[in-house]
Scaffold this active site. Structure first.
Site, PDB file in Angstrom:
ATOM      1  N   SER A 127       8.247   6.393  -1.378  1.00  0.00           N
ATOM      2  CA  SER A 127       8.958   7.670  -0.541  1.00  0.00           C
ATOM      3  C   SER A 127       8.310   8.681  -0.693  1.00  0.00           C
ATOM      4  O   SER A 127       7.597   9.038  -1.463  1.00  0.00           O
ATOM      5  CB  SER A 127      10.725   7.683  -0.985  1.00  0.00           C
ATOM      6  OG  SER A 127      10.668   8.299  -2.307  1.00  0.00           O
ATOM      7  N   ASN A 128       8.521   9.806   0.357  1.00  0.00           N
ATOM      8  CA  ASN A 128       8.019  11.311   0.309  1.00  0.00           C
ATOM      9  C   ASN A 128       8.387  11.671  -1.055  1.00  0.00           C
ATOM     10  O   ASN A 128       7.415  12.490  -1.694  1.00  0.00           O
ATOM     11  CB  ASN A 128       8.609  11.893   1.554  1.00  0.00           C
ATOM     12  CG  ASN A 128       7.715  11.810   2.881  1.00  0.00           C
ATOM     13  OD1 ASN A 128       7.040  10.666   2.924  1.00  0.00           O
ATOM     14  ND2 ASN A 128       7.806  12.437   3.737  1.00  0.00           N
ATOM     15  N   GLU A 129       9.323  11.757  -1.486  1.00  0.00           N
ATOM     16  CA  GLU A 129       9.784  12.462  -2.684  1.00  0.00           C
ATOM     17  C   GLU A 129       9.118  11.754  -3.780  1.00  0.00           C
ATOM     18  O   GLU A 129       8.607  12.599  -4.764  1.00  0.00           O
ATOM     19  CB  GLU A 129      11.471  11.979  -2.984  1.00  0.00           C
ATOM     20  CG  GLU A 129      12.351  12.786  -2.003  1.00  0.00           C
ATOM     21  CD  GLU A 129      12.334  11.847  -0.768  1.00  0.00           C
ATOM     22  OE1 GLU A 129      12.988  12.650   0.187  1.00  0.00           O
ATOM     23  OE2 GLU A 129      11.758  10.854  -0.732  1.00  0.00           O
ATOM     24  N   GLY A 144       9.140 -10.339  -3.024  1.00  0.00           N
ATOM     25  CA  GLY A 144      10.861 -10.117  -3.794  1.00  0.00           C
ATOM     26  C   GLY A 144      10.639  -8.986  -4.786  1.00  0.00           C
ATOM     27  O   GLY A 144      10.519  -9.146  -5.732  1.00  0.00           O
ATOM     28  N   TYR A 145      10.647  -7.746  -4.270  1.00  0.00           N
ATOM     29  CA  TYR A 145      10.419  -6.464  -5.226  1.00  0.00           C
ATOM     30  C   TYR A 145      11.917  -5.981  -5.141  1.00  0.00           C
ATOM     31  O   TYR A 145      12.568  -6.013  -6.090  1.00  0.00           O
ATOM     32  CB  TYR A 145       9.619  -5.551  -4.882  1.00  0.00           C
ATOM     33  CG  TYR A 145       8.068  -5.945  -5.501  1.00  0.00           C
ATOM     34  CD1 TYR A 145       7.835  -7.356  -5.861  1.00  0.00           C
ATOM     35  CD2 TYR A 145       6.887  -5.058  -5.470  1.00  0.00           C
ATOM     36  CE1 TYR A 145       6.657  -7.701  -6.466  1.00  0.00           C
ATOM     37  CE2 TYR A 145       5.752  -5.386  -6.106  1.00  0.00           C
ATOM     38  CZ  TYR A 145       5.441  -6.647  -6.530  1.00  0.00           C
ATOM     39  OH  TYR A 145       4.366  -7.142  -6.957  1.00  0.00           O
ATOM     40  N   SER A 146      12.066  -5.140  -4.150  1.00  0.00           N
ATOM     41  CA  SER A 146      13.078  -4.135  -3.835  1.00  0.00           C
ATOM     42  C   SER A 146      14.664  -4.892  -4.092  1.00  0.00           C
ATOM     43  O   SER A 146      14.997  -6.052  -3.656  1.00  0.00           O
ATOM     44  CB  SER A 146      13.178  -3.269  -2.746  1.00  0.00           C
ATOM     45  OG  SER A 146      12.080  -2.472  -2.563  1.00  0.00           O
ATOM     46  N   GLU A 156      -6.299  -2.957  -4.501  1.00  0.00           N
ATOM     47  CA  GLU A 156      -6.454  -2.696  -3.309  1.00  0.00           C
ATOM     48  C   GLU A 156      -6.441  -0.938  -2.862  1.00  0.00           C
ATOM     49  O   GLU A 156      -6.401  -0.762  -1.708  1.00  0.00           O
ATOM     50  CB  GLU A 156      -4.714  -3.036  -2.454  1.00  0.00           C
ATOM     51  CG  GLU A 156      -4.692  -4.546  -2.319  1.00  0.00           C
ATOM     52  CD  GLU A 156      -5.541  -5.039  -1.334  1.00  0.00           C
ATOM     53  OE1 GLU A 156      -5.499  -4.734  -0.165  1.00  0.00           O
ATOM     54  OE2 GLU A 156      -6.361  -5.682  -1.630  1.00  0.00           O
TER      55      GLU A 156
END
Length: 401
Positions: free
Chosen positions: A386-388, A129-131, A247
């Site tokens: 994300s890539n950004e 439960g993060y985003s 990790e």
């Protein structure tokens, strides 16, 4: 950088290969091929975990004292690479990769004794439960509230893109316990034992590929014991960051990409254009070769990271580099696969992808999972940073911007 494996690494690789040859049945491999994303069929994951647990290999990154094999970075990398090459089912087990390490570093002895054995055996399956809506890459802006009330926290809010929530019986969650503190200082890490429970509602999100992997979870005065807090209250950001440190290393982006481009080559060898094999078309062959070079670059970068980690060095921005290039290359391969099968990409026969189904796919068998994989991989440049975000990290660490 020494890319050659040491004799003990070669011996371990051979041991892993022997185990996979024995335990990875044709049914397991065939079933795994029907997985377009990161979440294989639950019964398949349970069966594979039981086989790993019997060997003591269900938690590759765990130390021996907590029931893991105690492997080093190179051994974990070899394990991941060989599993990818052999076509083993995708685990996506957040209990093993996230909750377990968190409890080792920040949990109480009682929490470790309660949860770790059940994670190893597969009795408990966890979701994350993060985003939240508006809080993805900027996770520190999350607004899901937990208010202390006696011996409980009362939770209100929502979590989004919750992978596997519909098959999980536990959830670990970041919640805001101090709305007046700075964003990263008012967050706590809690465990939700009863999931779902009164006040918790799970709504499925069906992906473009037609799969049910992710969900939205709603909390409406859901009560969770305060004893389920991991670490100190309002210190959840520190707890969450520990996962990244624990990790670091052991992934196998290169092996997965190599499998994917070999699959592309096989499709191009089978598919024909005007009577000629597609792989013999100079224009399409060039696209394959250019992408193959990208895969090789990822493999060598990955080997360099493993070499640095094995020698106690910090690879720095290389982790962001490998994530970025791996995601982009993976998407490129799936795009070429769609191009290769042509009009066979159009039929949407979801039932043919169900294990044991007698519904025949439209077109050749190799075309069945091409479009689902293409659609699923659209998210790889977003999730996990994300890539950004990765570009920003590299700009800061490499260029000093």
């Amino acid at each position: 950088m020494d890319l050659a494996m040491r004799p003990e690494d070669v011996a371990f690789r051979d041991e892993v290969r022997a185990f996979l040859d024995e335990q990875l049945t044709d049914d397991l491999k065939a079933h795994a091929k029907l997985t377009p994303g990161i979440l294989a069929d639950h019964d398949l994951r349970v069966e594979w975990l039981k086989r790993l647990h019997k060997r003591g290999w269900s938690a590759p990154s765990w130390p021996k004292e907590y029931g893991g094999p105690g492997w080093n970075v190179m051994q974990r990398f070899i394990w991941s690479s060989e599993c990818a090459a052999a076509g083993a089912p995708l685990g996506s087990n957040m209990g093993l990769s996230m909750v377990g390490p968190t409890l080792m570093g920040h949990g109480t002895p009682e929490q470790r004794a309660k949860y770790l054995p059940r994670i190893l055996s597969g009795e408990d399956w966890w979701c994350q439960g993060y985003s939240e809506p508006g809080s993805g890459s900027d996770l520190a802006s999350l607004q899901c509230r937990a208010v202390a009330d006696g011996d409980d926290y009362v939770i209100n809010g929502t979590k989004l893109w919750t992978t596997g929530a519909h098959i999980a019986n536990k959830m670990f969650c970041l919640v805001r316990t101090d709305p007046k503190a700075k964003p990263q200082e008012g967050i706590s890490f809690i465990l939700i034992d009863e999931f779902p429970a009164p006040g918790i509602k799970i709504e499925p999100i069906i992906t473009l590929a037609g799969d049910h992997e992710v969900n939205q979870v709603f909390f409406d005065d859901a009560r969770v014991p305060r004893a389920n807090l991991v670490g100190a209250e309002n210190n959840g950001w520190t707890v969450a960051k520990y996962l990244l440190e624990f990790e670091r290393g052991g992934a196998a982006h290169g092996a997965n990409l190599r499998n994917s481009i070999n699959r592309l080559k096989a499709i191009a060898t089978t598919e024909r254009d005007d009577g000629e094999r597609l792989i013999d078309d100079p224009a399409f062959r060039r696209k394959i070769d250019e992408t193959d070079v990208e895969v090789t670059a990822v493999e060598f970068t990955e080997h360099r990271i493993m070499s640095q980690l094995s020698n106690g060095q910090n690879p720095g921005a290389a982790a962001s580099m490998i994530k970025l290039r791996g995601a982009d290359t993976n998407q490129r391969i799936t795009e070429l696969c769609v191009e290769a099968i042509g009009y066979y990409a159009a039929p949407h026969v979801l039932e043919a992808r169900n294990w044991g189904s007698n519904v025949a796919p439209v077109g050749p068998e190799h075309a069945l999972m091409v479009m689902p994989k293409y659609l699923n991989t659209r998210a790889t440049t977003i999730y996990g940073g994300s890539n950004e975000v990765q570009h920003n990290i590299m700009a800061k660490l490499v260029l000093g911007l």
